[in-house]
Enzyme design. Structure first.
Site, PDB file in Angstrom:
ATOM      1  N   CYS A  89      35.232 -36.584 -22.987  1.00  0.00           N
ATOM      2  CA  CYS A  89      35.793 -36.887 -24.305  1.00  0.00           C
ATOM      3  C   CYS A  89      34.875 -37.761 -25.161  1.00  0.00           C
ATOM      4  CB  CYS A  89      37.148 -37.577 -24.163  1.00  0.00           C
ATOM      5  SG  CYS A  89      38.357 -36.599 -23.254  1.00  0.00           S
ATOM      6  N   HIS A 329      42.222 -33.145 -30.935  1.00  0.00           N
ATOM      7  CA  HIS A 329      41.245 -33.759 -30.033  1.00  0.00           C
ATOM      8  C   HIS A 329      40.353 -32.675 -29.418  1.00  0.00           C
ATOM      9  CE1 HIS A 329      39.347 -36.086 -27.004  1.00  0.00           C
ATOM     10  NE2 HIS A 329      40.309 -36.138 -26.105  1.00  0.00           N
ATOM     11  N   CYS A 361      39.185 -43.229 -24.235  1.00  0.00           N
ATOM     12  CA  CYS A 361      39.192 -43.073 -22.787  1.00  0.00           C
ATOM     13  C   CYS A 361      38.487 -41.766 -22.440  1.00  0.00           C
ATOM     14  CB  CYS A 361      40.611 -43.101 -22.235  1.00  0.00           C
ATOM     15  SG  CYS A 361      41.724 -41.847 -22.909  1.00  0.00           S
TER      16      CYS A 361
END
Length: 378
Positions: A89, A329, A361
């Site tokens: 991510c 996302h 995160c």
């Protein structure tokens, strides 16, 4: 030490994976559409040679494979090499940090950075994911699904109730809708097929939220409404040295002054922003109260709420234009989206020297944070 400045951030609107605007679009071609749009919008920034092109991608395989960065450079007709970075991510945030660190070390002056992810066309964990028995023996949580990590965090902090998570998710949608309505995202959006992110829902149906079944644990509290959606999208921008930034003709830039990655237990992945942010704040000699804008990726409402609590961050400065629960996302593109929005939020304040934080995160039990400072360029 040389100064590294982010300028001219641009992104596609984010699309719903599987059934949204980009479900039938190759991710490499989506990225090229965005980069061509960037070159058209900022032609003078493309005149001088680039030292490198750094692209973040969480699953660099298939249509996102074969060193995607170099393929994009070739597809653009861009005279730059290319390297693809994977920190899941945080991939495009890592891309920006790599470019900034090269500039600060004096190893280059001009870097194109980008992030892209098609969660429609490349499956989560990749097409041929395989767990290692040896790694799992060392840590049984090594491959824990991200949704399960959200429930582990929820169990650690039961005072952050499902109702509070739903209220935070509703806030994300409402703030995102307001930001679009006020034109705040206009400068960073390159319309392609759609003009705004596909996930924003207003008015928020809180009753429907309350009636959703838990998404990951039948006895848990995390639902689809309090989780970020599967998303397709791309982001890009330039990281320049101080002299190049001052010659860009742009009014504002975000100087990258600290960047750090940190690790936490895999099952507590959502608390990664806490460990990484503590590092950059300590190194920068900055307190949470001094941060004028905070962009924290909303993988799950629970992990954002817990991270805000543990870091004593002022909620009124966190994700005030909405976050990933409402915007989407697209894994490898999200980190740079945070930095672009951070720059735009600080530029709206027009206070040179104002500090901001971008953090998220990262799967496998990591976090990454970047500390930035608003810089007046003209």
């Amino acid at each position: 030490m040389n100064r590294a400045v982010l300028v001219a951030g641009l992104r596609t609107p984010f699309g719903r994976a599987g059934k949204g605007a980009y479900a039938n679009t190759r991710p490499d071609e989506l990225a090229i559409k965005l980069l061509r749009g960037h070159r058209t919008q900022y032609p003078t920034l493309w005149h001088d040679p680039l030292d490198d092109f750094v692209v973040g991608c969480a699953y660099p395989e298939g249509e996102q494979g074969y060193n995607l960065a170099r393929m994009l450079a070739i597809g653009l007709g861009c005279t730059a090499p290319g390297v693809t970075v994977n920190r899941l991510c945080a991939s495009s945030l890592e891309a920006a940090a790599i470019a900034a660190s090269r500039i600060r070390a004096g190893w280059g002056r001009r870097y194109l950075v980008a992030g892209v992810e098609s969660m429609s066309r490349i499956p989560r964990r990749g097409a041929h994911f395989s767990e290692s028995d040896q790694i799992r023996e060392t840590n049984p949580f090594a491959y824990v699904p991200n949704g399960d990590t959200a429930e582990y965090v929820a169990r650690l902090y039961p005072h952050l109730t499902r109702s509070m998570q739903e209220a935070f998710a509703a806030r994300s949608h409402e703030l995102a809708a307001a930001a679009f309505d006020k034109g705040r995202y206009r400068a960073q959006i390159h319309p392609y097929l759609i003009e705004r992110d596909e996930f924003i829902r207003v008015p928020v149906d809180r009753e429907k939220m309350q009636n959703l079944a838990p998404a990951f644990d039948p006895t848990g509290v995390v639902t689809a409404a309090t989780s970020s959606p599967l998303t397709d999208g791309a982001t890009c921008g330039l990281i320049l040295d101080w002299e190049s930034a001052m010659q860009s003709g742009l009014p504002w830039g975000l100087e990258i002054i600290e960047a750090a990655a940190a690790h936490v237990a895999p099952e507590l992945m959502g608390l990664g922003p806490v460990a990484a942010t503590q590092i950059v704040l300590d190194r920068g000699g900055v307190t949470p109260a001094e941060l004028q804008a905070i962009e924290m990726n909303e993988a799950f409402a629970i992990q954002v709420l817990a991270s805000i609590d543990l870091l004593s961050l002022p909620m009124e400065r966190v994700n005030t234009w909405g976050g990933a629960i409402a915007l989407g996302h697209p894994l490898g593109a999200s980190g740079l989206r945070l930095l672009i929005t951070l720059l735009d939020r600080l530029a709206e304040r027009a206070e040179p020297g104002a500090l901001g934080l971008a953090t998220l995160c990262v799967g496998g039990g990591q976090g990454m944070s970047v500390l930035g400072r608003l810089t007046k360029l003209t």
